[in-house]
Design a protein around this motif. Structure first.
Motif, PDB file in Angstrom:
ATOM      1  N   LEU A  14       5.359 -29.671  87.448  1.00 51.39           N
ATOM      2  CA  LEU A  14       5.167 -30.216  86.105  1.00 51.39           C
ATOM      3  C   LEU A  14       6.493 -30.682  85.504  1.00 51.39           C
ATOM      4  N   ARG A  15       7.579 -29.987  85.811  1.00 56.79           N
ATOM      5  CA  ARG A  15       8.891 -30.453  85.346  1.00 56.79           C
ATOM      6  C   ARG A  15       9.202 -31.838  85.916  1.00 56.79           C
ATOM      7  N   PHE A  16       8.867 -32.033  87.184  1.00 61.72           N
ATOM      8  CA  PHE A  16       9.082 -33.354  87.778  1.00 61.72           C
ATOM      9  C   PHE A  16       8.162 -34.384  87.125  1.00 61.72           C
ATOM     10  N   GLY A  17       6.945 -33.979  86.791  1.00 60.49           N
ATOM     11  CA  GLY A  17       6.048 -34.880  86.075  1.00 60.49           C
ATOM     12  C   GLY A  17       6.649 -35.347  84.755  1.00 60.49           C
ATOM     13  N   ARG A  18       7.304 -34.441  84.031  1.00 62.27           N
ATOM     14  CA  ARG A  18       7.941 -34.830  82.772  1.00 62.27           C
ATOM     15  C   ARG A  18       9.076 -35.826  83.007  1.00 62.27           C
ATOM     16  N   GLU A  19       9.833 -35.614  84.088  1.00 62.86           N
ATOM     17  CA  GLU A  19      10.883 -36.567  84.430  1.00 62.86           C
ATOM     18  C   GLU A  19      10.307 -37.951  84.692  1.00 62.86           C
ATOM     19  N   LEU A  20       9.165 -38.013  85.336  1.00 66.68           N
ATOM     20  CA  LEU A  20       8.560 -39.305  85.644  1.00 66.68           C
ATOM     21  C   LEU A  20       7.969 -39.965  84.405  1.00 66.68           C
ATOM     22  N   LEU A  21       7.613 -39.190  83.402  1.00 69.60           N
ATOM     23  CA  LEU A  21       7.148 -39.761  82.136  1.00 69.60           C
ATOM     24  C   LEU A  21       8.308 -40.268  81.282  1.00 69.60           C
ATOM     25  N   PRO A  77      15.439 -46.146  83.287  1.00 69.63           N
ATOM     26  CA  PRO A  77      14.006 -46.454  83.126  1.00 69.63           C
ATOM     27  C   PRO A  77      13.576 -47.702  83.892  1.00 69.63           C
ATOM     28  N   GLU A  78      14.447 -48.719  83.947  1.00 71.16           N
ATOM     29  CA  GLU A  78      14.066 -49.935  84.659  1.00 71.16           C
ATOM     30  C   GLU A  78      13.966 -49.712  86.166  1.00 71.16           C
ATOM     31  N   THR A  79      14.750 -48.769  86.703  1.00 69.40           N
ATOM     32  CA  THR A  79      14.643 -48.442  88.123  1.00 69.40           C
ATOM     33  C   THR A  79      13.303 -47.788  88.418  1.00 69.40           C
ATOM     34  N   LEU A  80      12.912 -46.822  87.583  1.00 66.16           N
ATOM     35  CA  LEU A  80      11.616 -46.180  87.787  1.00 66.16           C
ATOM     36  C   LEU A  80      10.482 -47.174  87.578  1.00 66.16           C
ATOM     37  N   ALA A 112      10.073 -49.028  90.699  1.00 66.90           N
ATOM     38  CA  ALA A 112       9.541 -48.172  91.763  1.00 66.90           C
ATOM     39  C   ALA A 112       8.066 -47.890  91.596  1.00 66.90           C
ATOM     40  N   THR A 113       7.536 -48.042  90.392  1.00 68.02           N
ATOM     41  CA  THR A 113       6.124 -47.761  90.133  1.00 68.02           C
ATOM     42  C   THR A 113       5.330 -49.036  89.868  1.00 68.02           C
ATOM     43  N   THR A 114       5.885 -50.166  90.308  1.00 69.61           N
ATOM     44  CA  THR A 114       5.208 -51.461  90.325  1.00 69.61           C
ATOM     45  C   THR A 114       4.968 -51.826  91.787  1.00 69.61           C
ATOM     46  N   ALA A 115       3.855 -52.481  92.064  1.00 72.56           N
ATOM     47  CA  ALA A 115       3.507 -52.786  93.457  1.00 72.56           C
ATOM     48  C   ALA A 115       4.630 -53.550  94.151  1.00 72.56           C
ATOM     49  N   ALA A 116       5.077 -53.010  95.281  1.00 75.80           N
ATOM     50  CA  ALA A 116       6.057 -53.664  96.139  1.00 75.80           C
ATOM     51  C   ALA A 116       5.316 -54.352  97.279  1.00 75.80           C
ATOM     52  N   ARG A 120     -10.074 -47.756 103.945  1.00 69.14           N
ATOM     53  CA  ARG A 120      -9.374 -49.030 103.757  1.00 69.14           C
ATOM     54  C   ARG A 120      -9.462 -49.465 102.305  1.00 69.14           C
ATOM     55  N   GLN A 121      -8.327 -49.898 101.803  1.00 66.38           N
ATOM     56  CA  GLN A 121      -8.233 -50.400 100.437  1.00 66.38           C
ATOM     57  C   GLN A 121      -7.714 -51.844 100.492  1.00 66.38           C
ATOM     58  N   ARG A 122      -8.365 -52.708  99.724  1.00 64.79           N
ATOM     59  CA  ARG A 122      -8.000 -54.129  99.688  1.00 64.79           C
ATOM     60  C   ARG A 122      -7.814 -54.552  98.234  1.00 64.79           C
ATOM     61  N   PRO A 123      -6.549 -54.570  97.756  1.00 64.63           N
ATOM     62  CA  PRO A 123      -5.303 -54.212  98.426  1.00 64.63           C
ATOM     63  C   PRO A 123      -5.031 -52.713  98.331  1.00 64.63           C
ATOM     64  N   ASN A 124      -4.039 -52.277  99.095  1.00 66.41           N
ATOM     65  CA  ASN A 124      -3.598 -50.877  99.086  1.00 66.41           C
ATOM     66  C   ASN A 124      -2.179 -50.856  98.510  1.00 66.41           C
ATOM     67  N   ASP A 125      -2.088 -50.973  97.185  1.00 65.17           N
ATOM     68  CA  ASP A 125      -0.787 -51.150  96.552  1.00 65.17           C
ATOM     69  C   ASP A 125       0.004 -49.852  96.465  1.00 65.17           C
ATOM     70  N   TRP A 126       1.294 -49.949  96.781  1.00 68.61           N
ATOM     71  CA  TRP A 126       2.273 -48.871  96.626  1.00 68.61           C
ATOM     72  C   TRP A 126       3.509 -49.445  95.966  1.00 68.61           C
ATOM     73  N   GLY A 127       4.193 -48.599  95.226  1.00 69.52           N
ATOM     74  CA  GLY A 127       5.526 -48.926  94.773  1.00 69.52           C
ATOM     75  C   GLY A 127       6.535 -48.448  95.788  1.00 69.52           C
ATOM     76  N   LEU A 128       7.691 -47.991  95.301  1.00 70.66           N
ATOM     77  CA  LEU A 128       8.752 -47.504  96.179  1.00 70.66           C
ATOM     78  C   LEU A 128       8.692 -45.984  96.230  1.00 70.66           C
TER      79      LEU A 128
END
Length: 269
Positions: free
Chosen positions: A154-161, A168-171, A174-178, A191-199
């Motif tokens: 949960l502490r890591f969850g707060r960091e991600l929020l 902030p721009e780096t995160l 990383a959380t936008t589809a690459a 199978r997912q169409r599309p199967n989007d991931w960030g970094l």
């Protein structure tokens, strides 16, 4: 019934779950201090460290890594063509989303080399200790070797929020589809169409079926692990939800996790 009371129905004696906003834990339940294997939830910690090294200029996201033609960015986004575990090449770079533990092991080795310090020590020094995640450590692979508690997750969850260890721009990047619109198989969900991931972060988008809730926004990102673990972050509602069970992912989780997520959103948004 409170949303988190659902974990009493999950298999295994040590399950724990919680919900947090950017400031503090809003609710939790279960064995909060039991140390669980995080399995592939580890990949988010590894990605965070690689992104830190990129900000420092120690690593470039667009430098060569892995199979010929692939970059650090490809490895983080499961777009390098590497297979899941063995390091073999299954596809050309940037053509398919192939979930790869081997890619994250390569990233850990790259960080070892560039930072001149064992990757587990880097995580302690640069992520876990600053976030006061004192009960968590990397005890194995950079792809899946973290062990820790629900409180720490949960502490890591707060960091991600509300990031303090990354810009902030780096995160946001990383959380936008690459490499958007790549098709692929989401482990456990087909199978997912599309199967989007960030970094290093899986992105909810319009995937169906999915391990998050039906009411999670498309912008939700996170990861789940084979050890019955997950963390999702939905910045549109300012919530993160985490669970650790110690029970292998399977049909029980496919049913239980979306139900828990929807109940959490209904109660705490």
């Amino acid at each position: 019934m409170a949303a988190l009371d659902q974990i009493a129905l999950w298999p295994g004696p040590h399950a724990a779950a919680g919900v947090t906003n950017a400031a503090n834990t809003m609710a939790d339940a279960g064995q909060l201090d039991h140390r669980h294997a995080w399995a592939s939830v580890t990949k988010m910690l590894t990605a965070y460290r690689i992104l830190q090294l990129a900000e420092e200029g120690t690593v470039s996201l667009d430098e060569s890594a892995g199979p010929p033609g692939s970059t650090v960015r490809h490895l983080l986004a499961h777009a390098s063509g590497l297979d899941t575990d063995g390091g073999g090449v299954l596809a050309a770079v940037g053509r398919r989303r192939i979930y790869s533990n081997a890619a994250f092991d390569l990233l850990g080795a790259l960080a070892d080399e560039r930072a001149g310090q064992p990757f587990a020590d880097q995580l302690q020094t640069d992520i876990l200790r600053p976030l006061e995640m004192t009960a968590t450590a990397l005890e194995g692979s950079a792809a899946s070797g973290a062990v820790g508690t629900l409180r720490d997750l949960l502490r890591f969850g707060r960091e991600l929020l509300s990031p303090t260890l990354l810009a902030p721009e780096t995160l946001a990047e990383a959380t936008t589809a690459a490499f958007p619109a790549l098709d692929g198989v989401l482990p456990g969900f087909g199978r997912q169409r599309p199967n989007d991931w960030g970094l290093g972060f899986e992105i909810r988008d319009g995937k169906h079926p999915h391990w998050t809730g039906h009411t999670n926004s498309p912008a939700t990102f996170g990861h789940f692990g084979q050890a019955g673990s997950f963390l999702w972050v939905d910045s549109t509602i300012g919530l993160a939800c985490a669970a650790l069970s110690g029970v292998d992912f399977g049909p029980w989780a496919i049913e239980a996790w979306p139900a828990l997520s929807d109940a959490v959103i209904e109660q705490y948004r």
